[in-house]
Design an enzyme around this catalytic site. Structure first.
Site, PDB file in Angstrom:
ATOM      1  N   CYS A   2       0.809  -1.110   0.183  1.00  0.00           N
ATOM      2  CA  CYS A   2       0.448   0.038  -0.100  1.00  0.00           C
ATOM      3  C   CYS A   2       0.797   0.804   0.665  1.00  0.00           C
ATOM      4  O   CYS A   2       1.869   1.256   0.579  1.00  0.00           O
ATOM      5  CB  CYS A   2      -0.895   0.015   1.254  1.00  0.00           C
ATOM      6  SG  CYS A   2      -2.082  -1.564   1.537  1.00  0.00           S
ATOM      7  N   ARG A  27       5.604  -1.101  -6.076  1.00  0.00           N
ATOM      8  CA  ARG A  27       6.198  -1.543  -4.936  1.00  0.00           C
ATOM      9  C   ARG A  27       4.125  -2.407  -5.111  1.00  0.00           C
ATOM     10  O   ARG A  27       4.926  -3.429  -3.935  1.00  0.00           O
ATOM     11  CB  ARG A  27       5.689  -0.609  -3.550  1.00  0.00           C
ATOM     12  CG  ARG A  27       6.885   0.776  -3.422  1.00  0.00           C
ATOM     13  CD  ARG A  27       6.307   1.488  -2.392  1.00  0.00           C
ATOM     14  NE  ARG A  27       6.598   0.862  -1.033  1.00  0.00           N
ATOM     15  CZ  ARG A  27       5.967   1.283  -0.435  1.00  0.00           C
ATOM     16  NH1 ARG A  27       4.994   2.820   0.293  1.00  0.00           N
ATOM     17  NH2 ARG A  27       6.607   0.612   1.190  1.00  0.00           N
ATOM     18  N   TRP A  74      -2.914  -2.931  -1.776  1.00  0.00           N
ATOM     19  CA  TRP A  74      -2.464  -3.944  -2.121  1.00  0.00           C
ATOM     20  C   TRP A  74      -3.206  -4.852  -1.143  1.00  0.00           C
ATOM     21  O   TRP A  74      -2.667  -5.127   0.483  1.00  0.00           O
ATOM     22  CB  TRP A  74      -0.702  -3.858  -1.563  1.00  0.00           C
ATOM     23  CG  TRP A  74      -0.564  -5.933  -2.417  1.00  0.00           C
ATOM     24  CD1 TRP A  74       0.214  -5.959  -3.789  1.00  0.00           C
ATOM     25  CD2 TRP A  74       0.568  -6.873  -1.702  1.00  0.00           C
ATOM     26  NE1 TRP A  74       0.973  -7.170  -3.816  1.00  0.00           N
ATOM     27  CE2 TRP A  74       0.502  -7.833  -2.769  1.00  0.00           C
ATOM     28  CE3 TRP A  74       0.211  -7.386  -1.011  1.00  0.00           C
ATOM     29  CZ2 TRP A  74       1.138  -8.803  -3.143  1.00  0.00           C
ATOM     30  CZ3 TRP A  74       0.402  -8.696  -0.647  1.00  0.00           C
ATOM     31  CH2 TRP A  74       0.754  -9.583  -1.183  1.00  0.00           C
ATOM     32  N   ASN A 103      -2.606   2.211   5.677  1.00  0.00           N
ATOM     33  CA  ASN A 103      -1.406   0.836   5.304  1.00  0.00           C
ATOM     34  C   ASN A 103      -1.505   0.552   6.456  1.00  0.00           C
ATOM     35  O   ASN A 103      -1.309   1.128   7.419  1.00  0.00           O
ATOM     36  CB  ASN A 103      -0.142   1.136   5.209  1.00  0.00           C
ATOM     37  CG  ASN A 103       0.113   1.871   3.185  1.00  0.00           C
ATOM     38  OD1 ASN A 103      -1.112   2.125   2.577  1.00  0.00           O
ATOM     39  ND2 ASN A 103       1.250   2.821   2.565  1.00  0.00           N
ATOM     40  N   GLY A 104      -1.148  -0.502   6.613  1.00  0.00           N
ATOM     41  CA  GLY A 104      -0.767  -1.724   7.734  1.00  0.00           C
ATOM     42  C   GLY A 104      -2.174  -2.347   8.129  1.00  0.00           C
ATOM     43  O   GLY A 104      -2.483  -2.937   6.868  1.00  0.00           O
ATOM     44  N   GLU A 484      15.717 -24.197 -12.966  1.00  0.00           N
ATOM     45  CA  GLU A 484      15.146 -22.150 -11.995  1.00  0.00           C
ATOM     46  C   GLU A 484      16.969 -22.004 -11.754  1.00  0.00           C
ATOM     47  O   GLU A 484      16.914 -20.950 -12.278  1.00  0.00           O
ATOM     48  CB  GLU A 484      15.199 -22.731 -10.588  1.00  0.00           C
ATOM     49  CG  GLU A 484      14.781 -21.656  -9.271  1.00  0.00           C
ATOM     50  CD  GLU A 484      13.515 -20.346  -9.970  1.00  0.00           C
ATOM     51  OE1 GLU A 484      13.454 -20.809 -11.189  1.00  0.00           O
ATOM     52  OE2 GLU A 484      13.209 -19.370  -9.542  1.00  0.00           O
ATOM     53  N   LYS A 488      17.191 -18.318 -13.513  1.00  0.00           N
ATOM     54  CA  LYS A 488      17.285 -17.168 -13.055  1.00  0.00           C
ATOM     55  C   LYS A 488      18.839 -16.776 -13.334  1.00  0.00           C
ATOM     56  O   LYS A 488      19.192 -14.516 -13.550  1.00  0.00           O
ATOM     57  CB  LYS A 488      18.171 -17.134 -11.517  1.00  0.00           C
ATOM     58  CG  LYS A 488      17.247 -17.705 -10.652  1.00  0.00           C
ATOM     59  CD  LYS A 488      16.257 -16.316 -10.359  1.00  0.00           C
ATOM     60  CE  LYS A 488      14.533 -16.615 -11.223  1.00  0.00           C
ATOM     61  NZ  LYS A 488      13.772 -16.406 -10.611  1.00  0.00           N
ATOM     62  N   GLU A 491      17.688 -14.408 -17.187  1.00  0.00           N
ATOM     63  CA  GLU A 491      17.315 -13.442 -17.281  1.00  0.00           C
ATOM     64  C   GLU A 491      17.669 -12.309 -16.670  1.00  0.00           C
ATOM     65  O   GLU A 491      17.082 -10.918 -17.140  1.00  0.00           O
ATOM     66  CB  GLU A 491      15.756 -14.030 -16.055  1.00  0.00           C
ATOM     67  CG  GLU A 491      15.665 -13.545 -15.082  1.00  0.00           C
ATOM     68  CD  GLU A 491      14.360 -14.028 -14.562  1.00  0.00           C
ATOM     69  OE1 GLU A 491      13.450 -13.644 -14.500  1.00  0.00           O
ATOM     70  OE2 GLU A 491      14.563 -15.124 -13.512  1.00  0.00           O
ATOM     71  N   HIS A 507      22.932 -37.082 -24.235  1.00  0.00           N
ATOM     72  CA  HIS A 507      22.376 -37.085 -25.237  1.00  0.00           C
ATOM     73  C   HIS A 507      22.591 -35.911 -25.762  1.00  0.00           C
ATOM     74  O   HIS A 507      21.322 -35.597 -27.088  1.00  0.00           O
ATOM     75  CB  HIS A 507      21.208 -37.248 -24.622  1.00  0.00           C
ATOM     76  CG  HIS A 507      20.505 -38.794 -23.725  1.00  0.00           C
ATOM     77  ND1 HIS A 507      20.547 -39.794 -24.338  1.00  0.00           N
ATOM     78  CD2 HIS A 507      20.603 -38.807 -22.347  1.00  0.00           C
ATOM     79  CE1 HIS A 507      19.982 -40.815 -23.629  1.00  0.00           C
ATOM     80  NE2 HIS A 507      20.434 -40.209 -22.274  1.00  0.00           N
ATOM     81  N   LYS A 606       6.548  -8.122 -14.436  1.00  0.00           N
ATOM     82  CA  LYS A 606       6.791  -8.635 -13.109  1.00  0.00           C
ATOM     83  C   LYS A 606       5.894  -9.975 -13.563  1.00  0.00           C
ATOM     84  O   LYS A 606       5.640 -11.097 -13.054  1.00  0.00           O
ATOM     85  CB  LYS A 606       6.724  -7.718 -11.670  1.00  0.00           C
ATOM     86  CG  LYS A 606       6.607  -8.574 -10.506  1.00  0.00           C
ATOM     87  CD  LYS A 606       7.569  -9.195 -10.421  1.00  0.00           C
ATOM     88  CE  LYS A 606       7.731 -10.360  -8.786  1.00  0.00           C
ATOM     89  NZ  LYS A 606       8.564 -10.973  -9.022  1.00  0.00           N
TER      90      LYS A 606
HETATM   91  C1  F6R Z   1      10.891 -15.801 -13.033  1.00  0.00           C
HETATM   92  C2  F6R Z   1      10.062 -15.321 -12.944  1.00  0.00           C
HETATM   93  C3  F6R Z   1       8.911 -16.157 -13.499  1.00  0.00           C
HETATM   94  C4  F6R Z   1       7.633 -16.270 -13.462  1.00  0.00           C
HETATM   95  C5  F6R Z   1       6.154 -16.633 -14.284  1.00  0.00           C
HETATM   96  C6  F6R Z   1       5.019 -16.968 -14.093  1.00  0.00           C
HETATM   97  O1  F6R Z   1      11.813 -14.640 -12.066  1.00  0.00           O
HETATM   98  O2  F6R Z   1       9.677 -15.011 -11.898  1.00  0.00           O
HETATM   99  O3  F6R Z   1       9.467 -16.878 -14.898  1.00  0.00           O
HETATM  100  O4  F6R Z   1       7.866 -17.211 -11.901  1.00  0.00           O
HETATM  101  O5  F6R Z   1       6.122 -16.057 -14.464  1.00  0.00           O
HETATM  102  O6  F6R Z   1       5.231 -15.561 -12.567  1.00  0.00           O
HETATM  103  P1  F6R Z   1       3.639 -16.084 -11.666  1.00  0.00           P
HETATM  104  O7  F6R Z   1       4.077 -16.694 -10.533  1.00  0.00           O
HETATM  105  O8  F6R Z   1       3.077 -14.507 -10.474  1.00  0.00           O
HETATM  106  O9  F6R Z   1       2.231 -16.750 -11.875  1.00  0.00           O
END
Ligand code: F6R
Length: 611
Positions: A2, A27, A74, A103-104, A484, A488, A491, A507, A606
């Site tokens: 928030c 945020r 949020w 907020n809170g 993973e 990481k 990306e 293979h 995100k």
């Molecule tokens: C990688 C990453 C993405 C998400 C994917 C699914 O660091 O963040 O691969 O994991 O886009 O996102 P959510 O979990 O929000 O469904």
């Protein structure tokens, strides 16, 4: 998370408030709203983006005032919706036109709500904030400052608030406890915000409110008091840092902060759910479906990216702990196949945001074909959390870094708890359950041990960071961890990396290995340890540079690799919760060493809400 922006002065408040909210967008939030005094109280709220709110108030003359409060929410209490967005007001019929942004969390809001209901108050939202607004209204006797002080004496929990009242059109009251709030001081104006980044564009002079402190602002004066009405003299300071910087603390990036938060967030994720003393898992979110879970014949796990990797670990867990045939699939593929969903199938959508378009579509498809649907989701009230039959929230808090880290740990932990919960209702013996829970409870401490090696991991990474092609290998539950680790790295550092089951290397991909190529191999003690050592030798004999993630106390490993990072010894099903951490740190250090923008990698969002 928030955010609050509020203004009282002589300038038009609308643009200033909206611009302030936009600065807080990073945020994360799910809805937004504004209240303005301009010949009466005017309120606008909307789900979604600040730009949507902007459209609502842009041409509306009512929002031409010079005093207003605004908010990005949020969700914590109640789903994200226009109804639950802030500002929240006091009683529509008998109130005083009070509006609050907050907020809170007000912890005692249910008892306060009952008290107010008994006095005839009617509520329109599910929020704790509306309860606070009603309480202020209930205690209002012609002076907003006094009513706010009295109300805050009754509440427990954390808050940062800004309050307006139609009866006092030239006054704003703000207060805080445990949640930040800064008052920017200009010439005959005040800009209040939970984040200084929304203030510095207007003034650099500000005072930070202390805990349980209230400020009454008019255009040309302010007064601060405790909630007991003892007058205070705040120190006006030059603003040097944005809250983003303050929030980051000693960390340079949110990703690093979130990696370090993992022990704490995992403890919160398990709090009240894992009872290692009585050997129980308590999952309120699925309690009403206990019978269906007990009868489950098949589990289907759906997700994308990092969430899919967590789901792949879930496959091992559901088969290993619960003995239920389990399949895992890219949500994007599942939705366009003609999948066979048998009776007794439980489909689980794994998602941090709860908004990923493919994952949402896939879980809808599974539901349409008769599966019972569950969500393992972080964002409260997100689309997937609302559209599934039941679920277990990750409880890892907002994840701001684009590269998912703490959500992965939360996803794996939730799937472990779910698999154990379902397993106990199938074949899992009581003592095995107890062992699993005891080990699970210790994982946060073990993650702390791994994090202490960050400097060593930086050194290891520095040795190979100039290489443009990497491999990540693992077996069993550590195979998804290898995937993973590769994801990481690529990306955020833009280094090309491939993850795969260690045996798959022979293979084809083995032909890539040349002198010095970094190959990160998860080689922890377990059922396939000897085989992984064999894979390491295959890499080494072709000149590859092997970085092993191995079990503490393994004295043999050093002779098979170039670098080693040790993690504590835990049972195989729980190893991913530890082995992923060095890989997150390798990716982070590689990106920083290569000068990349860790928190905002190119081309990435995100939350992927398009196909
Ligand atoms: C990688 C990453 C993405 C998400 C994917 C699914 O660091 O963040 O691969 O994991 O886009 O996102 P959510 O979990 O929000 O469904």
């Amino acid at each position: 998370m928030c955010g609050i922006v509020a203004y009282i002065g002589s300038k038009p408040a609308r643009g200033l408030l909206l611009e302030g909210l936009k600065r807080l967008e990073y945020r994360g939030y799910d809805s937004a709203g504004v209240a303005m005094l301009n010949g009466g109280m005017h309120v606008a709220r909307t789900m979604g983006r600040v730009s949507g709110l902007e459209e609502l108030v842009h041409k509306d003359e009512q929002f031409n005032g010079t005093i207003g409060i605004a908010h990005t929410r949020w969700a914590t209490h109640g789903e994200p919706s226009e109804r639950n967005a802030h500002p929240q007001g006091d009683d529509a019929k008998n109130g005083y036109g009070i509006q609050v942004v907050h907020n809170g969390i007000i912890e005692n809001y249910s008892s306060l709500k009952q008290y107010l209901k008994d006095k005839g108050h009617a509520f329109t939202s599910e929020t704790d904030t509306e309860v606070l607004a009603h309480l202020i209204g209930e205690l209002y006797d012609g002076d907003l400052e006094t009513a706010v002080q009295s109300a805050l004496r009754e509440v427990t929990g954390a808050y940062a608030i800004a309050v307006l009242c139609e009866k006092e059109p030239d006054v704003m009251v703000v207060a805080r406890k445990g949640s930040p709030l800064i008052v920017g001081v200009g010439k005959d104006e005040y800009v209040v915000s939970s984040d200084s980044s929304a203030i510095v564009a207007h003034t650099t002079q500000a005072f930070l409110l202390d805990d349980e402190t209230v400020a009454r602002l008019t255009r040309d004066s302010f007064r601060t008091t405790t909630v007991e009405n003892v007058e205070l003299t705040p120190e006006i300071q030059e603003l040097e840092y944005t809250l983003e910087q303050i929030e980051l603390g000693d960390f340079e990036h949110f990703m690093l902060k979130e990696i370090y938060e993992q022990p704490a967030t995992l403890r919160i994720c398990m709090q009240g759910r894992v009872d290692a003393v009585d050997g129980k898992i308590i999952l309120g979110g699925v309690a009403d479906f206990e019978e269906d879970l007990a009868k489950a014949k098949r589990v289907l796990l759906l997700g994308q990216g990092t969430a899919l990797h967590a789901a792949m670990i879930g496959e091992y867990l559901f088969e290993g702990l619960a003995g239920i045939p389990t399949e895992v699939e890219f949500a994007s593929e599942f939705r366009y196949r003609n999948p066979i969903v048998e009776e007794g199938t439980i489909a689980i959508a794994v998602s941090q945001s709860g908004e990923t378009a493919d994952t949402y579509a896939a879980i809808q498809e599974a539901k349409r074909r008769g599966a019972m649907t569950l969500g393992a989701v972080n964002v409260v009230g997100s689309t997937i959390s609302r559209e599934t039959d039941a679920g277990v929230y990750l409880r890892v808090g907002p994840e701001i870094g684009v590269a998912s880290t703490k959500a992965f740990i939360g996803q794996v932990a939730v799937l472990t708890m779910l698999a154990t919960y379902v397993g106990r209702r199938h074949h899992l013996a009581g003592e095995d359950m107890l062992d699993a829970l005891n080990s699970l409870e210790q994982i946060p401490d073990h993650i702390e041990t791994v994090l202490k090696q960050s400097d060593h991991i930086l050194k290891v990474t520095r040795g190979v960071v100039n290489r443009d092609n990497w491999l990540f290998l693992g077996r069993g539950t550590n195979y998804p961890v290898a995937l993973e680790g590769a994801l990481k790295l690529k990306e955020i550092s833009y280094i090309h990396a491939e993850g795969m089951p260690a045996a798959e290397m022979k293979h084809g991909p083995i032909s890539l290995i040349d002198k010095g190529m970094p190959v990160v191999i998860v080689a922890t003690k377990g059922s396939q340890y000897e085989k992984v050592i064999g894979n390491m030798e295959e890499v080494r004999s072709r000149g590859g540079h092997v970085i092993a993630v191995a079990t503490e106390g393994d004295s043999e490993i050093q002779s098979h690799c170039d670098d080693v990072i040790f993690v504590p010894d835990v049972p195989e099903p729980l190893q991913p919760l530890l082995t992923v951490v060095p890989l997150q740190l390798i990716a982070y250090h590689a990106a920083v060493l290569r000068g990349k923008d860790v928190d905002k990698p190119r081309n990435l969002a995100k939350s992927v809400t398009v196909e």
